[in-house]
Enzyme design. Structure first.
Site, mmCIF file in Angstrom:
data_model
loop_
_atom_site.group_PDB
_atom_site.id
_atom_site.type_symbol
_atom_site.label_atom_id
_atom_site.label_comp_id
_atom_site.label_asym_id
_atom_site.label_seq_id
_atom_site.Cartn_x
_atom_site.Cartn_y
_atom_site.Cartn_z
ATOM 1 N N ASN A 1 -8.601 -6.542 -26.352
ATOM 2 C CA ASN A 1 -8.272 -5.302 -27.047
ATOM 3 C C ASN A 1 -9.540 -4.471 -27.250
ATOM 4 O O ASN A 1 -10.609 -4.802 -26.726
ATOM 5 C CB ASN A 1 -7.613 -5.643 -28.392
ATOM 6 C CG ASN A 1 -6.553 -4.640 -28.802
ATOM 7 O OD1 ASN A 1 -6.766 -3.434 -28.696
ATOM 8 N ND2 ASN A 1 -5.416 -5.124 -29.266
ATOM 9 N N SER B 1 -5.347 -5.680 -32.653
ATOM 10 C CA SER B 1 -5.694 -4.284 -32.913
ATOM 11 C C SER B 1 -6.522 -4.204 -34.190
ATOM 12 O O SER B 1 -6.187 -4.847 -35.193
ATOM 13 C CB SER B 1 -4.427 -3.433 -33.067
ATOM 14 O OG SER B 1 -4.771 -2.149 -33.570
ATOM 15 N N ASN C 1 -9.929 5.006 -30.797
ATOM 16 C CA ASN C 1 -8.634 5.366 -31.360
ATOM 17 C C ASN C 1 -8.361 4.563 -32.618
ATOM 18 O O ASN C 1 -8.829 3.432 -32.760
ATOM 19 C CB ASN C 1 -7.516 5.166 -30.324
ATOM 20 C CG ASN C 1 -6.863 3.800 -30.421
ATOM 21 O OD1 ASN C 1 -5.987 3.573 -31.266
ATOM 22 N ND2 ASN C 1 -7.295 2.872 -29.570
ATOM 23 N N ASN D 1 -6.706 -1.622 -36.054
ATOM 24 C CA ASN D 1 -6.239 -0.460 -36.818
ATOM 25 C C ASN D 1 -5.080 -0.755 -37.769
ATOM 26 O O ASN D 1 -4.542 0.165 -38.378
ATOM 27 C CB ASN D 1 -5.847 0.659 -35.852
ATOM 28 C CG ASN D 1 -7.004 1.074 -34.963
ATOM 29 O OD1 ASN D 1 -8.121 1.231 -35.432
ATOM 30 N ND2 ASN D 1 -6.743 1.217 -33.670
ATOM 31 N N THR D 2 -4.685 -2.016 -37.885
ATOM 32 C CA THR D 2 -3.678 -2.438 -38.861
ATOM 33 C C THR D 2 -4.345 -3.439 -39.795
ATOM 34 O O THR D 2 -4.773 -4.513 -39.339
ATOM 35 C CB THR D 2 -2.457 -3.084 -38.172
ATOM 36 O OG1 THR D 2 -1.811 -2.099 -37.359
ATOM 37 C CG2 THR D 2 -1.464 -3.612 -39.191
ATOM 38 N N PHE E 1 -0.554 1.645 -34.567
ATOM 39 C CA PHE E 1 0.799 1.248 -34.171
ATOM 40 C C PHE E 1 1.838 2.313 -34.522
ATOM 41 O O PHE E 1 2.868 2.015 -35.142
ATOM 42 C CB PHE E 1 1.205 -0.082 -34.831
ATOM 43 C CG PHE E 1 0.548 -1.309 -34.265
ATOM 44 C CD1 PHE E 1 -0.131 -1.289 -33.061
ATOM 45 C CD2 PHE E 1 0.624 -2.519 -34.952
ATOM 46 C CE1 PHE E 1 -0.739 -2.434 -32.552
ATOM 47 C CE2 PHE E 1 0.035 -3.672 -34.444
ATOM 48 C CZ PHE E 1 -0.654 -3.630 -33.254
ATOM 49 N N LYS F 1 -2.620 -11.436 -27.004
ATOM 50 C CA LYS F 1 -3.712 -10.484 -26.776
ATOM 51 C C LYS F 1 -4.794 -10.677 -27.826
ATOM 52 O O LYS F 1 -4.510 -10.669 -29.035
ATOM 53 C CB LYS F 1 -3.193 -9.042 -26.808
ATOM 54 C CG LYS F 1 -4.253 -8.022 -26.385
ATOM 55 C CD LYS F 1 -3.643 -6.673 -26.076
ATOM 56 C CE LYS F 1 -4.687 -5.707 -25.511
ATOM 57 N NZ LYS F 1 -4.101 -4.426 -25.082
#
Length: 389
Positions: free
Chosen positions: A279, A208, A142, A210-211, A146, A248
């Site tokens: 994660n 994450s 994915n 993805n940021t 966010f 996390k």
């Protein structure tokens, strides 16, 4: 262009609605029969992954899942963070991003529910498509980025549940930063102040993939600056029963980086109450078979299982037994048990739901209970860290 877009939206809505009626009518008829889910999952997988995800959240929101009939044995109870968890199996952040499906998740028998990641202000996340099933590998990639309704909307949603006495689960709220934020520390502090009164625990998610730039906050100097402020913000909350604070981490940290993080979280001013490990990963193991393996984003599911378990073991040792929530690749009681023996006090699942459906929650609990009994453990706590002690 607008006409085509509207037609597409209408078609998608009809598809989801029709699928929903058929799906939930069938579920009501057959309840928790495992064979039903084995037939259902391939049908659900005809839908685009994000559409299927929305359908699953819809089911939780309107409590359309059959309620679990499994009675948690005393051996699965866990005392942690000043709370008693009825069982150690939770839903990981990423499934219920906006706090919409909590009641339905309670019905499935989870011992605790973690929502989010929630950002300070609403944001759409990355462009679609942004979710991909790796069916041959029982994995998901994915790159949501966010996507969030924002802290104010989510807070009002949760406050309504609490005020109506519907929120029975132990609730974790996973906090993220806005993509265009110029001050990430401010975002997390604001999240703590907003959700502190309503959460049982809060998660600082800096892992994450993805940021852009988010994972840089795991670097030692950046982490000290962040944790010293968020710990202070939590400690300054104006009430007695303050939420626990967790960090996390990413699975892609080197051993040296893991050592640095362990050193930081042992500092008094940076001392969090626990870690969530881990994660999604940006690594792509050579054995992946699915064509979608080349997609950019975080990989979750079975390929993450051993990576996660090893990191749990590492951090359990490095921190001297700090409480850990273990997540990554759990799809059986044995998988959960391995993480507990590696040092996790409780665990979370998510991707396994994509491939086995909600019946997996009770399955994991039954199998874990049997494994504890087989090895002579009266409770989960007795097994924590046994592979590394």
């Amino acid at each position: 262009m607008n006409r085509l877009s509207s037609r597409h939206k209408i078609r998608s809505l009809l598809l989801v609605t029709a699928g929903g009626f058929g799906f939930y009518g069938a579920m009501d008829y057959v309840k928790n029969k495992e064979s039903f889910y084995q037939r259902l999952i391939p049908i659900i997988h005809v839908l685009e992954p994000e559409t299927a995800h929305k359908l699953a959240v819809f089911a939780g929101k309107y409590r359309l899942y059959p309620k679990s009939s499994f009675s948690d044995p005393d051996s699965l109870k866990v005392k942690l963070f000043g709370k008693e968890f009825p069982n150690p199996i939770g839903i990981a952040a990423g499934f219920d991003k906006h706090g919409e499906a909590i009641l339905g998740l309670q019905d499935l028998g989870f011992g605790f529910v973690e929502i989010g990641s929630v950002t300070l202000f609403p944001q759409a996340g990355n462009e679609k498509p942004r979710v991909f099933r790796l069916k041959k590998d029982e994995a998901v990639i994915n790159r949501y980025g966010f996507n969030s309704d924002g802290s104010q909307v989510v807070f009002q949603r949760l406050e309504s549940l609490k005020s109506n006495h519907k929120l029975d689960s132990i609730l974790g709220i996973n906090l993220g930063k806005n993509k265009d934020s110029q001050n990430a520390i401010h975002d997390y502090v604001e999240g703590i102040e907003k959700f502190g009164p309503i959460a049982d625990y809060l998660v600082i998610n800096i892992s994450s993939p993805n940021t852009p730039g988010l994972r840089d906050m795991q670097i030692k100097s950046n982490l000290i600056a962040l944790l010293s402020e968020v710990v202070k913000a939590r400690n300054n909350l104006p009430f007695k029963n303050k939420p626990s604070l967790l960090l996390k981490l990413a699975p892609d940290l080197t051993k040296e980086e893991q050592i640095d993080i362990a050193d930081v979280v042992k500092l008094e001013k940076c001392k969090v109450d626990g870690l969530i490990i881990c994660n999604t990963t940006i690594d792509r193991p050579d054995y992946l078979k699915s064509e979608e393996k080349s997609e950019i984003g975080g990989l979750s599911g079975k390929p993450l299982k051993d990576i996660s378990t090893q990191m749990i073991s590492n951090m359990f040792i490095l921190t001297g037994g700090m409480p850990i929530i273990g997540v990554g690749g759990i799809s059986s009681g044995q998988d959960a048990y391995e993480k507990i023996k590696a040092g996790a006090r409780i665990v979370q699942i998510y991707t396994a739901l994509v491939y086995e459906g909600p019946i997996i929650v009770d399955k994991i609990k039954r199998e874990l209970s049997a494994l504890l009994e087989k090895d002579g453990y009266k409770c989960v706590d007795e097994a924590v860290g046994k592979e590394v002690l």
